[in-house]
Enzyme design. Sequence first.
Site, mmCIF file in Angstrom:
data_model
loop_
_atom_site.group_PDB
_atom_site.id
_atom_site.type_symbol
_atom_site.label_atom_id
_atom_site.label_comp_id
_atom_site.label_asym_id
_atom_site.label_seq_id
_atom_site.Cartn_x
_atom_site.Cartn_y
_atom_site.Cartn_z
ATOM 1 N N CYS A 130 41.852 35.851 40.909
ATOM 2 C CA CYS A 130 42.283 35.204 39.655
ATOM 3 C C CYS A 130 42.083 36.167 38.484
ATOM 4 O O CYS A 130 42.942 36.292 37.605
ATOM 5 C CB CYS A 130 41.529 33.900 39.432
ATOM 6 S SG CYS A 130 39.744 34.094 39.330
ATOM 7 N N VAL A 162 34.614 27.380 40.283
ATOM 8 C CA VAL A 162 34.367 28.392 41.318
ATOM 9 C C VAL A 162 33.726 27.722 42.526
ATOM 10 O O VAL A 162 32.574 27.298 42.476
ATOM 11 C CB VAL A 162 33.450 29.511 40.772
ATOM 12 C CG1 VAL A 162 33.234 30.584 41.833
ATOM 13 C CG2 VAL A 162 34.054 30.120 39.524
ATOM 14 N N LYS A 168 30.910 33.159 47.777
ATOM 15 C CA LYS A 168 30.537 34.036 48.898
ATOM 16 C C LYS A 168 31.246 35.381 48.798
ATOM 17 O O LYS A 168 30.818 36.364 49.378
ATOM 18 C CB LYS A 168 30.932 33.383 50.227
ATOM 19 C CG LYS A 168 29.979 32.322 50.706
ATOM 20 C CD LYS A 168 30.226 32.072 52.204
ATOM 21 C CE LYS A 168 29.640 30.754 52.645
ATOM 22 N NZ LYS A 168 30.650 29.667 52.695
ATOM 23 N N ASN A 272 41.841 29.867 35.722
ATOM 24 C CA ASN A 272 41.687 30.823 36.818
ATOM 25 C C ASN A 272 42.360 30.315 38.095
ATOM 26 O O ASN A 272 42.885 31.103 38.875
ATOM 27 C CB ASN A 272 40.212 31.160 37.079
ATOM 28 C CG ASN A 272 39.295 29.961 37.027
ATOM 29 O OD1 ASN A 272 39.318 29.186 36.070
ATOM 30 N ND2 ASN A 272 38.480 29.786 38.044
#
Length: 303
Positions: A130, A162, A168, A272
Amino acid sequence: MKKIKCALIGPGNIGTDLLAKLQRSPVLEPVWMVGIDPASDGLKRASEMGIKTTAEGVDGLIPHMKADGVQIVFDATSAYVHAENSAKVNAQGAMMIDLTPAAIGPYCVPPVNLKQHVGRREMNVNMVTCGGQATIPMVYAVSRVQPVAYGEIVATVSSRSVGPGTRKNIDEFTRTTAGAVEKVGGARQGKAIIIINPAEPPLIMRDTVHCLVEGKPDEAAITQSIHDMIREVQKYVPGYKLVNGPVFDGQRVSVFMEVEGLGDYLPKYAGNLDIMTAAAARTAEMFAEEILKGELVLEPVAA
């Protein structure tokens, strides 16, 4: 109008937002949503929309791909599983649009290089990240005017937007974005920084782009190039806007952007998600148009 059938892997924030975008597409029809957790909100939502779902991962999708005519698959899972997913999907003769930072295929940032992917018969293209989709057009807007020795991007996103997969993949996010700032943006050296802001209420996506150019910046040409590029991005992400800049300080050119989403899944602060999913949908539409015109025939790739 005939539509090209698609499947989505990963019913998280990105996959669910992408599904909403695909349902409005004139040339794409989402028919499968693939997850690994039967209780996932994203799978439930997809199922309520009449989309076929499986909680058995990609292996739950593969046996149905040919019968259901799936030709394009979007992977919105994690960089760690993408290569395996992609090999299985390509073996079925479907192409993969990668929304993870795995980047095993070439980078695609639509307003910069989408047209270069036409006619190349790629079976896997990577949508960078993003942060990459929001900032690389600005780096390129500068580098097409004069050489950029160093490009640095800072993407600030709300913590709520997020999900666990992106968390991760933070290291992959910064590596992949920096790589694309160089390869697609045209900077000789690239750097990417992501900031996940836990503030409540959540903040809108903010992006800062710094470019060190060679020689004295051509202020008028760079400013014009940036405004032209913003208009290109706004064609598929209307909430992409310039907050400040370009600011010139010696050889440094800085641009400060804000990205507001359409609010398809998470509220409008999560620009995003939008910039990533809209770019992926735009890319898939271009390949779908080629398939519909008979200019692109996808063939199985031996795993």
